[in-house]
Design a protein around this motif. Structure first.
Motif, PDB file in Angstrom:
ATOM      1  N   SER A 216       0.821  -1.086   0.113  1.00 43.68           N
ATOM      2  CA  SER A 216       0.029  -0.029  -0.103  1.00 43.68           C
ATOM      3  C   SER A 216       0.773   1.296   0.010  1.00 43.68           C
ATOM      4  CB  SER A 216      -0.873  -0.072   1.035  1.00 43.68           C
ATOM      5  OG  SER A 216      -1.410   1.414   1.451  1.00 43.68           O
ATOM      6  N   ASN A 217       0.697   2.117  -1.001  1.00 42.80           N
ATOM      7  CA  ASN A 217       1.308   3.382  -1.071  1.00 42.80           C
ATOM      8  C   ASN A 217       1.215   4.429   0.065  1.00 42.80           C
ATOM      9  OD1 ASN A 217       3.019   5.396  -2.540  1.00 42.80           O
ATOM     10  ND2 ASN A 217       1.232   6.352  -3.040  1.00 42.80           N
ATOM     11  N   ARG A 218      -0.262   4.333   0.406  1.00 48.96           N
ATOM     12  CA  ARG A 218      -0.279   5.379   1.596  1.00 48.96           C
ATOM     13  C   ARG A 218      -0.104   4.780   2.831  1.00 48.96           C
ATOM     14  NH1 ARG A 218      -5.907   4.875   4.086  1.00 48.96           N
ATOM     15  NH2 ARG A 218      -5.949   2.631   4.401  1.00 48.96           N
ATOM     16  N   LEU A 219       0.235   3.565   3.106  1.00 46.95           N
ATOM     17  CA  LEU A 219       0.623   3.019   4.392  1.00 46.95           C
ATOM     18  C   LEU A 219       2.052   3.220   4.460  1.00 46.95           C
ATOM     19  CD1 LEU A 219      -1.454  -0.288   4.826  1.00 46.95           C
ATOM     20  CD2 LEU A 219      -1.765   1.871   6.035  1.00 46.95           C
ATOM     21  N   MET A 220       2.813   2.821   3.089  1.00 43.48           N
ATOM     22  CA  MET A 220       4.375   3.039   3.154  1.00 43.48           C
ATOM     23  C   MET A 220       4.520   4.442   3.247  1.00 43.48           C
ATOM     24  SD  MET A 220       6.901   4.272   1.109  1.00 43.48           S
ATOM     25  CE  MET A 220       6.252   4.389  -0.761  1.00 43.48           C
ATOM     26  N   LEU A 221       3.944   5.442   2.911  1.00 40.30           N
ATOM     27  CA  LEU A 221       4.039   6.910   3.220  1.00 40.30           C
ATOM     28  C   LEU A 221       3.963   7.132   4.803  1.00 40.30           C
ATOM     29  CD1 LEU A 221       2.602   8.623  -0.020  1.00 40.30           C
ATOM     30  CD2 LEU A 221       5.162   8.260   0.508  1.00 40.30           C
ATOM     31  N   LEU A 222       2.924   6.759   5.177  1.00 38.36           N
ATOM     32  CA  LEU A 222       2.679   6.988   6.646  1.00 38.36           C
ATOM     33  C   LEU A 222       3.920   6.227   7.380  1.00 38.36           C
ATOM     34  CD1 LEU A 222       0.903   7.514   9.066  1.00 38.36           C
ATOM     35  CD2 LEU A 222      -0.058   5.458   8.843  1.00 38.36           C
ATOM     36  N   MET A 223       4.268   5.126   6.984  1.00 35.30           N
ATOM     37  CA  MET A 223       5.356   4.668   8.067  1.00 35.30           C
ATOM     38  C   MET A 223       6.630   5.556   7.791  1.00 35.30           C
ATOM     39  SD  MET A 223       5.591   0.488   8.017  1.00 35.30           S
ATOM     40  CE  MET A 223       5.049  -0.305   9.739  1.00 35.30           C
ATOM     41  N   LYS A 224       6.810   5.618   6.499  1.00 35.61           N
ATOM     42  CA  LYS A 224       8.004   6.431   6.064  1.00 35.61           C
ATOM     43  C   LYS A 224       7.953   7.819   7.090  1.00 35.61           C
ATOM     44  CE  LYS A 224      10.473   8.900   2.526  1.00 35.61           C
ATOM     45  NZ  LYS A 224      10.744   9.129   1.174  1.00 35.61           N
ATOM     46  N   ARG A 225       6.979   8.592   7.043  1.00 32.52           N
ATOM     47  CA  ARG A 225       7.124   9.650   7.945  1.00 32.52           C
ATOM     48  C   ARG A 225       7.337   9.436   9.330  1.00 32.52           C
ATOM     49  NH1 ARG A 225       2.761  11.988  10.321  1.00 32.52           N
ATOM     50  NH2 ARG A 225       1.011  10.944   9.236  1.00 32.52           N
ATOM     51  N   LEU A 226       6.576   8.496   9.720  1.00 35.21           N
ATOM     52  CA  LEU A 226       6.764   8.127  11.406  1.00 35.21           C
ATOM     53  C   LEU A 226       8.079   7.617  11.626  1.00 35.21           C
ATOM     54  CD1 LEU A 226       3.287   6.722  12.602  1.00 35.21           C
ATOM     55  CD2 LEU A 226       4.064   8.999  12.795  1.00 35.21           C
ATOM     56  N   ALA A 227       8.892   7.036  10.785  1.00 30.41           N
ATOM     57  CA  ALA A 227      10.111   6.331  10.962  1.00 30.41           C
ATOM     58  C   ALA A 227      10.984   7.591  11.070  1.00 30.41           C
ATOM     59  CB  ALA A 227      10.387   5.294   9.700  1.00 30.41           C
ATOM     60  N   GLY A 228      10.878   8.447   9.941  1.00 34.37           N
ATOM     61  CA  GLY A 228      11.465   9.649   9.994  1.00 34.37           C
ATOM     62  C   GLY A 228      11.413  10.545  11.346  1.00 34.37           C
ATOM     63  N   GLU A 229      10.283  10.365  11.903  1.00 35.97           N
ATOM     64  CA  GLU A 229       9.963  11.673  13.005  1.00 35.97           C
ATOM     65  C   GLU A 229      10.812  10.846  14.224  1.00 35.97           C
ATOM     66  OE1 GLU A 229       6.060  12.591  13.764  1.00 35.97           O
ATOM     67  OE2 GLU A 229       6.376  12.616  15.577  1.00 35.97           O
ATOM     68  N   LEU A 230      10.351   9.668  14.204  1.00 27.53           N
ATOM     69  CA  LEU A 230      10.757   8.816  15.526  1.00 27.53           C
ATOM     70  C   LEU A 230      12.159   7.989  15.522  1.00 27.53           C
ATOM     71  CD1 LEU A 230       7.111   7.438  16.097  1.00 27.53           C
ATOM     72  CD2 LEU A 230       8.061   9.282  17.009  1.00 27.53           C
ATOM     73  N   GLY A 231      12.811   8.293  14.410  1.00 24.28           N
ATOM     74  CA  GLY A 231      14.054   7.483  14.115  1.00 24.28           C
ATOM     75  C   GLY A 231      14.037   6.030  14.162  1.00 24.28           C
ATOM     76  N   ILE A 232      13.164   5.282  13.599  1.00 23.42           N
ATOM     77  CA  ILE A 232      13.014   4.045  13.527  1.00 23.42           C
ATOM     78  C   ILE A 232      13.564   3.617  12.125  1.00 23.42           C
ATOM     79  CG2 ILE A 232      11.091   2.168  13.251  1.00 23.42           C
ATOM     80  CD1 ILE A 232       9.237   4.201  15.074  1.00 23.42           C
ATOM     81  N   TYR A 233      14.233   2.256  12.201  1.00 24.63           N
ATOM     82  CA  TYR A 233      14.773   1.738  11.081  1.00 24.63           C
ATOM     83  C   TYR A 233      13.739   1.049  10.236  1.00 24.63           C
ATOM     84  CZ  TYR A 233      17.125  -1.619   8.047  1.00 24.63           C
ATOM     85  OH  TYR A 233      17.504  -2.366   7.177  1.00 24.63           O
ATOM     86  N   GLY A 234      13.698   1.199   8.736  1.00 23.99           N
ATOM     87  CA  GLY A 234      12.627   0.608   7.939  1.00 23.99           C
ATOM     88  C   GLY A 234      12.864   0.109   6.799  1.00 23.99           C
ATOM     89  N   GLU A 235      12.195  -0.859   6.056  1.00 20.53           N
ATOM     90  CA  GLU A 235      12.398  -1.431   4.877  1.00 20.53           C
ATOM     91  C   GLU A 235      11.123  -1.364   4.240  1.00 20.53           C
ATOM     92  OE1 GLU A 235      14.457  -4.956   5.126  1.00 20.53           O
ATOM     93  OE2 GLU A 235      16.452  -3.863   6.077  1.00 20.53           O
ATOM     94  N   VAL A 236      10.848  -1.488   2.935  1.00 23.35           N
ATOM     95  CA  VAL A 236       9.673  -1.572   2.165  1.00 23.35           C
ATOM     96  C   VAL A 236       9.864  -2.655   1.043  1.00 23.35           C
ATOM     97  CG1 VAL A 236      10.033   0.540   0.984  1.00 23.35           C
ATOM     98  CG2 VAL A 236       7.763  -0.459   0.561  1.00 23.35           C
TER      99      VAL A 236
END
Ligand SMILES: Cc1cc2nc3c(=O)[nH]c(=O)nc-3n(C[C@H](O)[C@H](O)[C@H](O)COP(=O)(O)OP(=O)(O)OC[C@H]3O[C@@H](n4cnc5c(N)ncnc54)[C@H](O)[C@@H]3O)c2cc1C
Ligand code: FES
Length: 282
Positions: A216-236
């Motif tokens: 999901s594009n919109r879920l990916m964008l949400l996770m990306k934003r929060l990962a950036g804000e909270l300093g969380i490692y992420g993969e898609v």
């Protein structure tokens, strides 16, 4: 496993050099799991069964009637077991390729090229992850939950779907000990604001030092934003129409944001799994 590269212009090495094989796989089962999705189980010993979470195969779909899929279709590994030599794919019957795939009967054979691409990683510091997916993206993510379980990494799965009938693979996630949260369009819980609240709660509870997503594009964008804000490692794990699946035709190129610069990469060769911070909208 091959590591992601930073540039789309890096020429591919020979993809057949002990990394992938074109296997004639025998169909063991090809069954409906709901009104839209089928699960195909193949006897595919050798390299195919060594596929890791997030890797994919390029599958030769049969020609049936008017459906003449010229190119192979990429499918994520839903399961691969080196001991039994079995490989599984969970697929949505959508168009020419998957309609052909759906006709395969037990005992027939299908050619599958793989395993291909760069799969998921779990860095040392990541001890508790959130896996969030939708639709067929959940098929891509199920093996990640098992990989995390084997490595002692705790998993919360946030599974998004149109309605209860479209939630896929809950049993696969639960069997790994994952905590499962289901969000649906039908009752409004898949609303972005609610999903954001869930992710923030998981982070506040110390259950989210890694974000992983697909489908999901919109879920990916949400996770990306929060990962950036909270300093969380992420993969898609990204989806893109493909032809060769081997890095040679460049039909799967997408733009990524690498340290503020736009960089073109081939989804089949540099991915399909990418750092969440690099992913851009599609
Ligand atoms: C790395 C990767 C892994 C994938 N894993 C799975 C999987 O596990 N299960 C699964 O069902 N599908 C998966 N797909 C999508 C799959 O490759 C096919 O594209 C899809 O099943 C449709 O194929 P088709 O021939 O039935 O339909 P087509 O006739 O090719 O297309 C039917 C519809 O789907 C759209 N479509 C086609 N390809 C894509 C794509 N790549 N992404 C988004 N929309 C597309 C078309 O625009 C059209 O509207 C994956 C794709 C990639 C790139
Ligand atoms: S599909 Fe040919 S380069 Fe990716």
């Amino acid at each position: 496993m091959r590591q992601p590269e930073n540039s789309a212009v890096t020429p591919p090495v020979d993809p057949f050099s002990a990394l992938a094989a074109d296997t004639s796989a025998r169909v063991l089962r090809n069954e409906w799991v709901n009104a839209e999705y089928k699960l195909i189980v193949l006897d595919a010993p050798g390299l195919a069964a060594s596929a890791e979470a997030g890797q994919f195969f390029n599958i030769e779909c049969p020609v049936v009637g008017e459906d003449k899929p010229f190119f192979r279709r990429p499918m994520s590994t839903y399961a691969a077991d080196a001991e039994t030599g079995q490989v599984e794919f969970l697929y949505k019957v959508a168009g020419a390729g998957t309609r052909g795939l759906a006709t395969l009967l037990d005992g027939q054979t299908v050619r599958i090229l793989g395993p291909l691409g760069v799969g998921f990683t779990l860095p040392e510091h990541v001890r508790s992850i959130v896996i969030m997916g939708r639709g067929v993206g959940l098929a891509t993510l199920a093996p990640l939950a098992e990989m995390a379980h084997r490595r002692g990494v705790a998993v919360t799965a946030v599974m998004s779907a149109r309605g209860p009938e479209q939630v896929l693979s809950v049993d696969r996630f639960e069997a790994t000990g994952a905590a499962v949260e289901i969000v649906l369009d039908s009752d409004g819980t898949s609303d972005l604001a609610n999903v954001e609240a869930i992710l923030r709660r998981l982070h506040a509870q110390g259950r989210a030092d890694g974000f992983y997503t697909c489908g999901s594009n919109r879920l990916m964008l949400l996770m990306k934003r929060l990962a950036g804000e909270l300093g969380i490692y992420g993969e898609v794990a990204m989806e893109q129409q493909m032809a060769c699946g081997l890095g040679m035709c460049f039909c799967c190129v997408r733009n990524f944001d690498v340290d503020g610069e736009t960089v073109s990469k081939r989804v089949c060769w540099d991915g399909p799994v990418f750092p969440l911070a690099e992913a851009t909208s599609w």
